[in-house]
Design a protein around this motif. Structure first.
Motif, PDB file in Angstrom:
ATOM      1  N   GLU A 436     -16.138 -37.877  49.698  1.00  0.00           N
ATOM      2  CA  GLU A 436     -16.858 -38.143  48.468  1.00  0.00           C
ATOM      3  C   GLU A 436     -16.010 -38.394  47.200  1.00  0.00           C
ATOM      4  OE1 GLU A 436     -19.759 -35.412  47.087  1.00  0.00           O
ATOM      5  OE2 GLU A 436     -20.703 -35.251  48.917  1.00  0.00           O
ATOM      6  N   ASN A 437     -14.682 -37.976  47.403  1.00  0.00           N
ATOM      7  CA  ASN A 437     -13.699 -38.221  46.358  1.00  0.00           C
ATOM      8  C   ASN A 437     -13.145 -39.564  46.382  1.00  0.00           C
ATOM      9  OD1 ASN A 437     -14.184 -35.438  45.204  1.00  0.00           O
ATOM     10  ND2 ASN A 437     -12.461 -34.581  46.294  1.00  0.00           N
ATOM     11  N   LEU A 438     -12.600 -39.911  47.685  1.00  0.00           N
ATOM     12  CA  LEU A 438     -12.178 -41.188  47.984  1.00  0.00           C
ATOM     13  C   LEU A 438     -13.109 -42.238  47.582  1.00  0.00           C
ATOM     14  CD1 LEU A 438     -10.166 -40.656  51.384  1.00  0.00           C
ATOM     15  CD2 LEU A 438      -9.303 -41.049  48.944  1.00  0.00           C
ATOM     16  N   THR A 439     -14.790 -42.358  47.869  1.00  0.00           N
ATOM     17  CA  THR A 439     -15.528 -42.958  47.831  1.00  0.00           C
ATOM     18  C   THR A 439     -16.525 -42.976  46.532  1.00  0.00           C
ATOM     19  OG1 THR A 439     -17.087 -41.860  48.855  1.00  0.00           O
ATOM     20  CG2 THR A 439     -15.618 -43.378  50.106  1.00  0.00           C
ATOM     21  N   ASP A 440     -15.793 -42.313  45.509  1.00  0.00           N
ATOM     22  CA  ASP A 440     -16.468 -41.950  44.290  1.00  0.00           C
ATOM     23  C   ASP A 440     -17.972 -41.699  44.358  1.00  0.00           C
ATOM     24  OD1 ASP A 440     -14.123 -42.448  42.725  1.00  0.00           O
ATOM     25  OD2 ASP A 440     -14.474 -44.626  42.892  1.00  0.00           O
ATOM     26  N   GLY A 441     -18.394 -40.913  45.527  1.00  0.00           N
ATOM     27  CA  GLY A 441     -19.531 -40.421  45.763  1.00  0.00           C
ATOM     28  C   GLY A 441     -20.710 -41.329  46.487  1.00  0.00           C
ATOM     29  N   ALA A 442     -20.121 -42.567  47.043  1.00  0.00           N
ATOM     30  CA  ALA A 442     -20.749 -43.512  47.928  1.00  0.00           C
ATOM     31  C   ALA A 442     -21.214 -43.316  49.063  1.00  0.00           C
ATOM     32  CB  ALA A 442     -20.182 -44.894  47.697  1.00  0.00           C
ATOM     33  N   PHE A 443     -20.062 -42.475  49.538  1.00  0.00           N
ATOM     34  CA  PHE A 443     -19.844 -41.918  50.948  1.00  0.00           C
ATOM     35  C   PHE A 443     -20.289 -40.434  51.030  1.00  0.00           C
ATOM     36  CE2 PHE A 443     -18.714 -42.965  55.593  1.00  0.00           C
ATOM     37  CZ  PHE A 443     -19.650 -41.977  56.172  1.00  0.00           C
ATOM     38  N   ARG A 444     -21.386 -39.886  51.189  1.00  0.00           N
ATOM     39  CA  ARG A 444     -21.590 -38.326  50.722  1.00  0.00           C
ATOM     40  C   ARG A 444     -21.215 -37.583  51.856  1.00  0.00           C
ATOM     41  NH1 ARG A 444     -23.829 -37.618  45.856  1.00  0.00           N
ATOM     42  NH2 ARG A 444     -24.798 -39.448  44.783  1.00  0.00           N
ATOM     43  N   LYS A 445     -20.886 -36.322  51.515  1.00  0.00           N
ATOM     44  CA  LYS A 445     -20.602 -35.196  52.571  1.00  0.00           C
ATOM     45  C   LYS A 445     -21.663 -35.240  53.725  1.00  0.00           C
ATOM     46  CE  LYS A 445     -20.724 -30.981  51.962  1.00  0.00           C
ATOM     47  NZ  LYS A 445     -20.591 -29.474  51.216  1.00  0.00           N
ATOM     48  N   ARG A 446     -23.006 -35.236  53.573  1.00  0.00           N
ATOM     49  CA  ARG A 446     -23.867 -34.956  54.422  1.00  0.00           C
ATOM     50  C   ARG A 446     -24.028 -36.480  55.444  1.00  0.00           C
ATOM     51  NH1 ARG A 446     -27.339 -35.657  49.711  1.00  0.00           N
ATOM     52  NH2 ARG A 446     -28.217 -37.496  49.772  1.00  0.00           N
ATOM     53  N   ASN A 447     -23.763 -37.494  54.809  1.00  0.00           N
ATOM     54  CA  ASN A 447     -23.695 -38.811  55.593  1.00  0.00           C
ATOM     55  C   ASN A 447     -22.731 -38.734  56.604  1.00  0.00           C
ATOM     56  OD1 ASN A 447     -25.907 -39.712  54.145  1.00  0.00           O
ATOM     57  ND2 ASN A 447     -24.566 -40.669  52.583  1.00  0.00           N
ATOM     58  N   LEU A 448     -21.376 -38.230  55.961  1.00  0.00           N
ATOM     59  CA  LEU A 448     -20.295 -38.004  56.923  1.00  0.00           C
ATOM     60  C   LEU A 448     -20.629 -37.240  58.178  1.00  0.00           C
ATOM     61  CD1 LEU A 448     -17.254 -38.597  57.823  1.00  0.00           C
ATOM     62  CD2 LEU A 448     -16.709 -36.467  56.535  1.00  0.00           C
ATOM     63  N   ILE A 449     -21.371 -36.137  57.998  1.00  0.00           N
ATOM     64  CA  ILE A 449     -21.626 -35.225  58.896  1.00  0.00           C
ATOM     65  C   ILE A 449     -22.542 -35.548  59.916  1.00  0.00           C
ATOM     66  CG2 ILE A 449     -22.610 -32.813  59.318  1.00  0.00           C
ATOM     67  CD1 ILE A 449     -21.482 -31.756  56.744  1.00  0.00           C
ATOM     68  N   ARG A 450     -23.647 -36.416  59.371  1.00  0.00           N
ATOM     69  CA  ARG A 450     -24.361 -37.020  60.334  1.00  0.00           C
ATOM     70  C   ARG A 450     -23.861 -38.097  61.114  1.00  0.00           C
ATOM     71  NH1 ARG A 450     -29.282 -37.471  55.606  1.00  0.00           N
ATOM     72  NH2 ARG A 450     -29.866 -35.224  55.611  1.00  0.00           N
ATOM     73  N   ALA A 451     -23.025 -38.756  60.452  1.00  0.00           N
ATOM     74  CA  ALA A 451     -22.521 -39.822  61.260  1.00  0.00           C
ATOM     75  C   ALA A 451     -21.462 -39.460  62.446  1.00  0.00           C
ATOM     76  CB  ALA A 451     -21.443 -40.851  60.195  1.00  0.00           C
ATOM     77  N   VAL A 452     -20.678 -38.429  62.119  1.00  0.00           N
ATOM     78  CA  VAL A 452     -19.869 -37.646  63.051  1.00  0.00           C
ATOM     79  C   VAL A 452     -20.561 -36.933  64.213  1.00  0.00           C
ATOM     80  CG1 VAL A 452     -18.095 -36.224  63.608  1.00  0.00           C
ATOM     81  CG2 VAL A 452     -17.990 -37.551  61.639  1.00  0.00           C
ATOM     82  N   ALA A 453     -21.832 -36.377  63.755  1.00  0.00           N
ATOM     83  CA  ALA A 453     -22.718 -35.761  64.795  1.00  0.00           C
ATOM     84  C   ALA A 453     -23.292 -36.655  65.529  1.00  0.00           C
ATOM     85  CB  ALA A 453     -23.578 -34.900  64.164  1.00  0.00           C
ATOM     86  N   VAL A 454     -23.948 -37.657  65.118  1.00  0.00           N
ATOM     87  CA  VAL A 454     -24.566 -38.805  65.939  1.00  0.00           C
ATOM     88  C   VAL A 454     -23.584 -39.397  66.923  1.00  0.00           C
ATOM     89  CG1 VAL A 454     -25.543 -41.196  65.786  1.00  0.00           C
ATOM     90  CG2 VAL A 454     -26.373 -39.318  64.362  1.00  0.00           C
ATOM     91  N   GLY A 455     -22.145 -39.695  66.579  1.00  0.00           N
ATOM     92  CA  GLY A 455     -21.350 -40.234  67.288  1.00  0.00           C
ATOM     93  C   GLY A 455     -21.058 -39.413  68.614  1.00  0.00           C
ATOM     94  N   VAL A 456     -20.575 -38.164  68.185  1.00  0.00           N
ATOM     95  CA  VAL A 456     -20.273 -37.259  69.319  1.00  0.00           C
ATOM     96  C   VAL A 456     -21.462 -37.081  70.157  1.00  0.00           C
ATOM     97  CG1 VAL A 456     -19.758 -34.880  69.968  1.00  0.00           C
ATOM     98  CG2 VAL A 456     -18.857 -35.878  67.745  1.00  0.00           C
ATOM     99  N   GLY A 457     -22.698 -36.834  69.511  1.00  0.00           N
ATOM    100  CA  GLY A 457     -24.091 -36.933  70.485  1.00  0.00           C
ATOM    101  C   GLY A 457     -24.131 -37.803  71.451  1.00  0.00           C
ATOM    102  N   VAL A 458     -24.014 -39.229  71.015  1.00  0.00           N
ATOM    103  CA  VAL A 458     -23.971 -40.625  71.863  1.00  0.00           C
ATOM    104  C   VAL A 458     -22.719 -40.416  72.750  1.00  0.00           C
ATOM    105  CG1 VAL A 458     -23.986 -42.907  71.775  1.00  0.00           C
ATOM    106  CG2 VAL A 458     -25.320 -41.689  69.912  1.00  0.00           C
TER     107      VAL A 458
END
Length: 566
Positions: A436-458
């Motif tokens: 969130e800090n690096l992207t000025d809030g554009a890439f939110r924390k919950r979006n990262l968790i979901r993206a990583v979780a989906v990637g690990v699940g797949v």
């Protein structure tokens, strides 16, 4: 009830009448003269200890129990099978939670302050070659202390010496070669990470230089019949190395080095080492396998039975000795560097001794619960899950569901395991704040968790499908990492750091034994030569999803800016 107003000055005067001022010297003298120590009642101990323990216990509880319940629930609801040796597995899981809690607290109190202080002080007091030598030794010693390393030994018994001879050799007679290869690979990765911090090298360039030759080496090994079975083990070792010891210690040294060279304000100074520590060991393991296999059949050693009556192999002596062998060399390294090179005394010696003792006790307890808890649970799941679409391996009972439905249920179950294990990973929250800090809030924390979780699940589902359908792992690796490299080329440096390091965050001391045991059990149930590769696919999956999500957010942000400007 009526209010009574009082002037503030009168209020202060009333308070001051009950105060008595004493000098600091009088207070010190009173403390020295008072020899009697205060007595703590049981309720006082409860109020002091319970908040301290409950927070740390709950953190490990939420990392272990939901994953275990998913494995048990799928077998009970979908496969209609009850858990065997329930009491033993429950005690083992509790031991894992307690051991991880103690181990993580011990590392935090006993080892982390050393690593950060050494990383800050060492660059200015020694030659750069000494700093690089220390980085090499630190990476190697931290690898020996990783709790998940012991899970590899449990996988040896399931590998067939006839169908995968050199894989069985690396897990058996040549196991010390395997551990040394992984340790040296992590050491070299820490050296590269230190050089990257000093010279401000871009991780994007390093990834584009390291990964293509690694994929070519993997493709070449796949064409060698004696090496094709080792590929899964080599890539899984890359996930095992990025655990709760290596990552914090290496990052602490990296933060210290960044501060000493004046780059502590760079938010990317702590990233990159995890990525390197998951790639370089793959090269080291494949290199050792190539060297050993070049000796031909003359290099094959007899596989001896694991049973032994010596006291060193009996519980709990084996676990205690394993904890001592893992942690003591790392502690000695840090203490020697602190006292001999930096010429500094150990501050807060009581806290240091407490931390080391707690870490040793935690690792011993974790090792006790590993085999009886997590590995046993994963083995049972691996044996029972194929029953959904094929006859039961033990009883010979017919499959519970039609083939297509059973396969679908198995893959959905694998996805759920990978997704659930990632969501419960506490380290992702800290990484999400950085996003969130690096992207000025554009890439939110919950979006990262979901993206990583989906990637690990797949990735977990693809890894399980690879075992079930006997798919060539090297093709999946080359295809997955080629896609990751393409996304890396078009992504910003910040997103490259986050995406590639997220792959290492997902493989912890809980997920590694469970997924290894699950893959090995599935491999035995379907008659595969080996069951490695699930961890490897769980590592490449989040790289693709996080980079893809980052590019989509960048495109969306640019489009929104254009619309505002127009």
């Amino acid at each position: 009830m009526s209010e009574h107003k009082l002037r503030y000055g009168l209020y202060l005067g009333a308070i001051q009448r009950h105060e008595r001022q004493i000098g600091f010297g009088q207070l010190v003298d009173a403390e020295r003269n008072n020899k009697a120590k205060p007595k703590l009642r049981p309720v006082d101990l409860h109020r002091l200890v319970t908040p301290y323990v409950s927070i740390r216990f709950a953190e490990q509880w939420w990392a272990v129990v939901p994953l275990a319940l998913m494995l048990i629930g799928f077998q009970a609801l979908a496969l209609r099978t009850s858990l065997l040796e329930t009491q033993q597995i429950a005690i083992g899981i509790f031991a894992v939670i307690l051991g991880l809690m103690l181990f993580m607290e011990g590392v935090k109190l006993g080892l982390m302050p050393f690593a950060e202080n050494i990383g800050f002080e060492l660059p200015g007091k020694v030659h750069p070659s000494v700093l690089l030598l220390f980085s090499l030794l630190l990476g190697a010693a931290a690898t020996f202390a990783e709790p998940a390393i012991g899970a590899l030994q449990a996988a040896a018994a399931s590998v067939s010496p006839e169908r995968a001879p050199w894989l069985r050799q690396l897990l058996g007679p040549y196991a010390h070669w395997l551990v040394l290869a992984v340790a040296s690979g992590v050491g070299l990765a820490v050296v590269l990470g230190t050089l990257r911090t000093i010279f401000a090298w871009r991780l994007k360039a390093m990834v584009l230089l390291i990964v293509p030759p690694l994929l070519l080496l993997t493709a070449w090994c796949a064409q060698q019949p004696e090496l094709v079975a080792v590929i899964g083990l080599a890539w899984d070792c890359g996930g095992i190395t990025t655990g709760p010891v290596t990552v914090p210690l290496v990052l602490a040294v990296g933060v210290g080095v960044a501060a000493s060279v004046g780059r502590s304000d760079n938010p990317l100074s702590g990233f990159g080492v995890v990525t390197l520590a998951s790639l370089i060991p793959v090269i080291a393991v494949l290199g050792v396998a190539i060297y050993l296999s070049s000796q031909g059949t003359a290099g094959l050693l007899p596989v001896l039975p694991a049973a032994s009556t010596s006291w060193q192999t009996q519980t709990p002596f084996a676990e205690i000795l394993g904890a001592l062998r893992a942690i003591v060399p790392l502690v000695l390294l840090l203490v020697l560097v602190q006292t001999l090179l930096l010429r500094q005394k150990i501050r807060h010696q009581n806290i240091f001794v407490y931390g080391i003792a707690v870490a040793l006790a935690g690792m011993a307890i974790f090792n006790l619960g590993l085999t009886s808890g997590l590995v046993a649970l994963g083995d049972q799941a691996g044996t029972n899950v194929p029953w959904a679409f094929s006859p039961h391996r033990v009883t010979g009972a017919p499959p519970l569901y039609p083939y297509a439905l059973g396969i679908t249920m198995t893959l959905v179950f694998a996805f759920a395991i990978g997704y659930g294990a990632t969501v419960a990973e506490p380290a992702l929250n800290a990484m999400g704040v950085t996003v969130e800090n690096l992207t000025d809030g554009a890439f939110r924390k919950r979006n990262l968790i979901r993206a990583v979780a989906v990637g690990v699940g797949v990735g977990a589902a693809v890894g399980v499908a690879r075992i079930l359908f006997d798919l060539p792992l090297w093709l999946l690796l080359v295809g997955g990492y080629s896609l990751a490299l393409g996304l890396t080329f078009f992504s910003r440096e910040e997103m490259v750091n986050l995406a590639w390091d997220s792959a290492g965050v997902t493989t912890g001391p809980v997920t590694v034994p469970l997924l290894l045991a699950l893959g090995i059990g599935l491999g035995e149930a379907v008659g595969a030569a080996e069951g490695f590769g699930i961890l490897a696919m769980c590592s490449v999956g989040p790289i693709i999803t996080v980079l893809g999500t980052g590019l989509w957010i960048d495109l969306h942000t640019r489009a929104r800016r254009r619309s505002k400007q127009s």
